[in-house]
Design a protein around this motif. Structure first.
Motif, PDB file in Angstrom:
ATOM      1  N   ASP A 277       0.846  -1.194   0.000  1.00 32.29           N
ATOM      2  CA  ASP A 277       0.000   0.000   0.000  1.00 32.29           C
ATOM      3  C   ASP A 277       0.881   1.244   0.000  1.00 32.29           C
ATOM      4  OD1 ASP A 277      -2.333   1.522   0.037  1.00 32.29           O
ATOM      5  OD2 ASP A 277      -3.275   0.197   1.522  1.00 32.29           O
ATOM      6  N   VAL A 278       0.249   2.400  -0.237  1.00 29.11           N
ATOM      7  CA  VAL A 278       0.953   3.682  -0.221  1.00 29.11           C
ATOM      8  C   VAL A 278       0.003   4.731   0.335  1.00 29.11           C
ATOM      9  CG1 VAL A 278       0.280   4.217  -2.602  1.00 29.11           C
ATOM     10  CG2 VAL A 278       2.280   5.342  -1.569  1.00 29.11           C
ATOM     11  N   ILE A 279       0.540   5.624   1.180  1.00 30.80           N
ATOM     12  CA  ILE A 279      -0.252   6.696   1.776  1.00 30.80           C
ATOM     13  C   ILE A 279       0.212   8.019   1.174  1.00 30.80           C
ATOM     14  CG2 ILE A 279      -1.031   7.745   3.933  1.00 30.80           C
ATOM     15  CD1 ILE A 279       0.062   5.277   5.389  1.00 30.80           C
ATOM     16  N   THR A 280      -0.738   8.777   0.643  1.00 31.69           N
ATOM     17  CA  THR A 280      -0.402  10.072   0.041  1.00 31.69           C
ATOM     18  C   THR A 280      -1.277  11.208   0.560  1.00 31.69           C
ATOM     19  OG1 THR A 280      -1.910   9.679  -1.812  1.00 31.69           O
ATOM     20  CG2 THR A 280       0.389   8.982  -2.092  1.00 31.69           C
ATOM     21  N   GLU A 281      -2.415  10.889   1.120  1.00 34.61           N
ATOM     22  CA  GLU A 281      -3.406  11.904   1.486  1.00 34.61           C
ATOM     23  C   GLU A 281      -2.837  12.938   2.460  1.00 34.61           C
ATOM     24  OE1 GLU A 281      -7.985  12.148   3.273  1.00 34.61           O
ATOM     25  OE2 GLU A 281      -6.873  10.234   3.261  1.00 34.61           O
ATOM     26  N   GLY A 282      -2.850  14.192   2.053  1.00 30.35           N
ATOM     27  CA  GLY A 282      -2.460  15.296   2.921  1.00 30.35           C
ATOM     28  C   GLY A 282      -0.972  15.524   3.069  1.00 30.35           C
ATOM     29  N   MET A 283      -0.129  14.726   2.422  1.00 28.99           N
ATOM     30  CA  MET A 283       1.316  14.809   2.648  1.00 28.99           C
ATOM     31  C   MET A 283       1.998  15.762   1.674  1.00 28.99           C
ATOM     32  SD  MET A 283       2.396  10.862   3.360  1.00 28.99           S
ATOM     33  CE  MET A 283       1.664   9.918   4.701  1.00 28.99           C
ATOM     34  N   VAL A 284       3.007  16.476   2.189  1.00 28.73           N
ATOM     35  CA  VAL A 284       3.871  17.316   1.362  1.00 28.73           C
ATOM     36  C   VAL A 284       5.334  16.960   1.591  1.00 28.73           C
ATOM     37  CG1 VAL A 284       4.611  19.671   0.838  1.00 28.73           C
ATOM     38  CG2 VAL A 284       2.197  19.201   1.317  1.00 28.73           C
ATOM     39  N   GLY A 285       5.731  16.879   2.851  1.00 42.00           N
ATOM     40  CA  GLY A 285       7.116  16.528   3.163  1.00 42.00           C
ATOM     41  C   GLY A 285       7.191  15.569   4.338  1.00 42.00           C
ATOM     42  N   PRO A 286       6.648  14.338   4.208  1.00 45.69           N
ATOM     43  CA  PRO A 286       6.647  13.390   5.334  1.00 45.69           C
ATOM     44  C   PRO A 286       8.062  12.960   5.710  1.00 45.69           C
ATOM     45  CG  PRO A 286       6.016  12.269   3.305  1.00 45.69           C
ATOM     46  CD  PRO A 286       6.102  13.733   2.979  1.00 45.69           C
ATOM     47  N   THR A 287       8.321  12.907   7.013  1.00 42.81           N
ATOM     48  CA  THR A 287       9.658  12.516   7.477  1.00 42.81           C
ATOM     49  C   THR A 287       9.568  11.378   8.497  1.00 42.81           C
ATOM     50  OG1 THR A 287       9.597  14.348   9.064  1.00 42.81           O
ATOM     51  CG2 THR A 287      10.751  14.724   6.990  1.00 42.81           C
ATOM     52  N   GLU A 288       9.510  11.714   9.777  1.00 48.82           N
ATOM     53  CA  GLU A 288       9.526  10.680  10.816  1.00 48.82           C
ATOM     54  C   GLU A 288       8.119  10.201  11.135  1.00 48.82           C
ATOM     55  OE1 GLU A 288      12.289   9.481  11.461  1.00 48.82           O
ATOM     56  OE2 GLU A 288      13.583  11.067  10.704  1.00 48.82           O
ATOM     57  N   MET A 289       8.065   8.998  11.766  1.00 49.92           N
ATOM     58  CA  MET A 289       6.779   8.384  12.058  1.00 49.92           C
ATOM     59  C   MET A 289       6.805   7.714  13.419  1.00 49.92           C
ATOM     60  SD  MET A 289       6.078   6.642   8.330  1.00 49.92           S
ATOM     61  CE  MET A 289       7.787   6.093   8.260  1.00 49.92           C
TER      62      MET A 289
ATOM     63  N   LYS B 215       9.180  22.966  11.713  1.00 46.46           N
ATOM     64  CA  LYS B 215       9.878  21.780  11.206  1.00 46.46           C
ATOM     65  C   LYS B 215       9.893  20.646  12.236  1.00 46.46           C
ATOM     66  CE  LYS B 215      12.736  23.554   7.475  1.00 46.46           C
ATOM     67  NZ  LYS B 215      12.667  22.653   6.359  1.00 46.46           N
ATOM     68  N   PRO B 216       8.743  20.035  12.490  1.00 44.32           N
ATOM     69  CA  PRO B 216       8.699  18.897  13.413  1.00 44.32           C
ATOM     70  C   PRO B 216       9.377  17.674  12.795  1.00 44.32           C
ATOM     71  CG  PRO B 216       6.591  19.149  12.309  1.00 44.32           C
ATOM     72  CD  PRO B 216       7.435  20.319  11.892  1.00 44.32           C
ATOM     73  N   THR B 217      10.106  16.930  13.622  1.00 45.25           N
ATOM     74  CA  THR B 217      10.816  15.747  13.114  1.00 45.25           C
ATOM     75  C   THR B 217      10.456  14.519  13.941  1.00 45.25           C
ATOM     76  OG1 THR B 217      12.756  16.427  14.404  1.00 45.25           O
ATOM     77  CG2 THR B 217      12.713  17.032  12.077  1.00 45.25           C
ATOM     78  N   GLY B 218      11.297  14.155  14.916  1.00 45.24           N
ATOM     79  CA  GLY B 218      11.124  12.905  15.649  1.00 45.24           C
ATOM     80  C   GLY B 218       9.827  12.817  16.421  1.00 45.24           C
ATOM     81  N   LEU B 219       9.246  11.610  16.460  1.00 42.50           N
ATOM     82  CA  LEU B 219       7.989  11.342  17.156  1.00 42.50           C
ATOM     83  C   LEU B 219       8.132  10.114  18.046  1.00 42.50           C
ATOM     84  CD1 LEU B 219       5.542  11.649  14.097  1.00 42.50           C
ATOM     85  CD2 LEU B 219       6.152  13.468  15.713  1.00 42.50           C
ATOM     86  N   ALA B 220       7.371  10.106  19.140  1.00 42.80           N
ATOM     87  CA  ALA B 220       7.333   8.938  20.024  1.00 42.80           C
ATOM     88  C   ALA B 220       6.000   8.912  20.744  1.00 42.80           C
ATOM     89  CB  ALA B 220       8.484   8.976  21.035  1.00 42.80           C
ATOM     90  N   VAL B 221       5.582   7.715  21.144  1.00 41.44           N
ATOM     91  CA  VAL B 221       4.322   7.526  21.862  1.00 41.44           C
ATOM     92  C   VAL B 221       4.621   6.791  23.162  1.00 41.44           C
ATOM     93  CG1 VAL B 221       2.023   6.485  21.810  1.00 41.44           C
ATOM     94  CG2 VAL B 221       3.009   7.439  19.709  1.00 41.44           C
ATOM     95  N   ASP B 222       4.085   7.304  24.293  1.00 46.73           N
ATOM     96  CA  ASP B 222       4.338   6.642  25.573  1.00 46.73           C
ATOM     97  C   ASP B 222       3.271   5.602  25.870  1.00 46.73           C
ATOM     98  OD1 ASP B 222       2.079   7.978  26.516  1.00 46.73           O
ATOM     99  OD2 ASP B 222       3.202   9.433  27.712  1.00 46.73           O
ATOM    100  N   GLY B 223       3.353   4.981  27.046  1.00 40.96           N
ATOM    101  CA  GLY B 223       2.432   3.915  27.402  1.00 40.96           C
ATOM    102  C   GLY B 223       1.005   4.361  27.599  1.00 40.96           C
ATOM    103  N   ASP B 224       0.795   5.655  27.803  1.00 44.27           N
ATOM    104  CA  ASP B 224      -0.563   6.190  27.961  1.00 44.27           C
ATOM    105  C   ASP B 224      -1.149   6.683  26.646  1.00 44.27           C
ATOM    106  OD1 ASP B 224      -0.502   5.753  30.734  1.00 44.27           O
ATOM    107  OD2 ASP B 224       0.558   7.642  31.058  1.00 44.27           O
TER     108      ASP B 224
END
Length: 423
Positions: free
Chosen positions: A196-208, A258-267
């Motif tokens: 699959d491929v995701i394109t909706e709403g993207m211009v400069g996708p970086t980190e996930m 210019k947001p880059t790195g992302l992380a999600v905690d246990g909550d």
């Protein structure tokens, strides 16, 4: 021969004495040389049968002894060249006639090993394999720490890559790869087949980052100054966090530059590296702003272009600082616990630090840096493990103190027999 010839032309006894002394010194160096010590055996550099011993990195820890270690250096990854050399598969130089005639065997001709040049995003799958996207090579490197094998997902073979940056892996081992030039995120299944491929709403996708509990996929977009939120199952765009259209100039809470790195905690809270604003912003699973932390500075606990962020199994926050080449670790109350790194190529130093991720199943931390083109692997010592080490040390000290007290004490006189005479 030069020394003997020199003697013939010297008539002075002093000159002869100096030459004799030089000859003695030369003989001493010769006897002390490794070549003489091994009795004329082959030079190890040219002897393919000599397997180099692995370097023991286990003594590299933070903080330094005698403190209880909380981070231990494990290994580094750059290419499959080391593995090929250990197996004896050294690239042979072919003669031009052999190349022209095509008479070389497959064992004599094989492609040069791939090496990392500019790795960025890092992720770990359920088997513990380490993935990184190299935008210069145009491939996803997959390192297996157990077998030391290296696998590549290549441009034109497994997918179309132009400028891949970010990688993320969900609980089903689906692989997500961002490409800001193509303005999309490619999705591979657990067998590394593009599905699959995701394109909706993207211009400069970086980190996930992926929230497996709430089934959300977060994508930072450096051109939009936003974080895009997708349903992790049907890959539909749900909402956007932040305000766009202000040319990276917004500093208001809840907005990014210019947001880059992302992380999600246990909550289920989302942590975002707001890179140009030198801060970390936190949102709940609904996208509501909670708080921000950090300011510009060149000394801890300040930041200078934070680019990577991850959260370990105890909830500590690890932040990779791109300018200072340093990793800072905070607790949930944003108290600085430890820092390590600095400019350099030695184990635990960084040159062009860009990303960081945690393997909470195995308590590993992996970093990526672009100038030496390498990943570094660390072992995180958990709070429970550190407490157990503290108890063991305390018990050992008490045992040693008890033994010392027994040796220093005066032995009591033996008791008199019952029928012994009394004065």
């Amino acid at each position: 021969m030069r020394i003997v010839a020199m003697f013939k032309f010297q008539n002075s006894r002093a000159r002869v004495g100096q030459a004799a002394l030089a000859l003695v010194v030369l003989l001493a160096f010769t006897l002390a040389s490794p070549l003489c010590a091994i009795g004329g055996t082959k030079n190890k550099k040219n002897d393919q049968s000599q397997t180099p011993k692995p370097i023991d990195y286990s003594y590299i820890v933070w903080p330094n002894p005698p403190a209880i270690p909380r981070i231990r250096y494990i290994n580094w990854y750059a290419s499959d060249k080391q593995q090929r050399n250990l197996e004896g598969n050294v690239q042979k130089k072919s003669k031009w006639m052999d190349r022209l005639a095509g008479t070389q065997t497959e064992q004599e001709v094989f492609k040069l090993p791939f090496s990392l040049i500019q790795p960025n995003g890092v992720a770990v799958d359920s088997k513990g394999r380490i993935y990184t996207a190299d935008q210069k090579v145009g491939a996803i490197f997959i390192f297996d720490p157990e077998t030391r094998d290296v696998e590549l997902l290549k441009h034109g073979v497994h997918g179309n890559f132009i400028h891949i940056i970010g990688v993320a892996i969900d609980d089903d081992d689906r692989l997500f790869v961002s490409d800001p030039v193509l303005r999309h995120v490619l999705v591979f299944n657990a067998q590394h087949k593009a599905e699959d491929v995701i394109t909706e709403g993207m211009v400069g996708p970086t980190e996930m980052a992926i929230d497996t509990r709430n089934r959300l996929l977060y994508v930072s977009d450096v051109e939009l100054d936003q974080v895009l939120v997708y349903d992790a199952d049907n890959l539909k765009l749900l909402r956007k966090i932040g305000t766009t259209g202000h040319n990276h100039e917004l500093t208001t809470a809840g907005d990014f530059s210019k947001p880059t790195g992302l992380a999600v905690d246990g909550d289920g809270n989302l942590y975002v590296c707001d890179t140009l604003n030198n801060r970390i912003e936190i949102f709940d699973a609904d996208g509501t702003f909670i708080q921000s932390y950090g300011k510009n500075g060149d000394a801890p606990p300040n930041f200078a272009r934070p680019k990577g962020i991850t959260i370990d199994s105890d909830g500590h926050i690890w932040i990779a600082d791109g300018v200072q080449d340093r990793v800072q670790v905070f607790n949930k109350e944003w108290q600085l616990l430890i820092t390590f790194g600095g400019h350099g190529w030695l184990p635990g130093q960084f040159s062009g630090l860009v990303n960081i991720t945690s393997d909470n199943k195995r308590n590993r931390i992996i970093t990526s840096e672009i100038y030496p083109g390498r990943l570094q692997e660390f072992r995180y010592i958990t709070d429970a493990e550190a407490e157990q080490l503290r108890k063991e040390r305390q018990a050992q000290r008490e045992k040693q103190n008890s033994g010392t007290a027994d040796k220093n004490s005066t032995p009591a006189p033996p008791a008199a027999p019952a029928d012994a005479p009394h004065n």
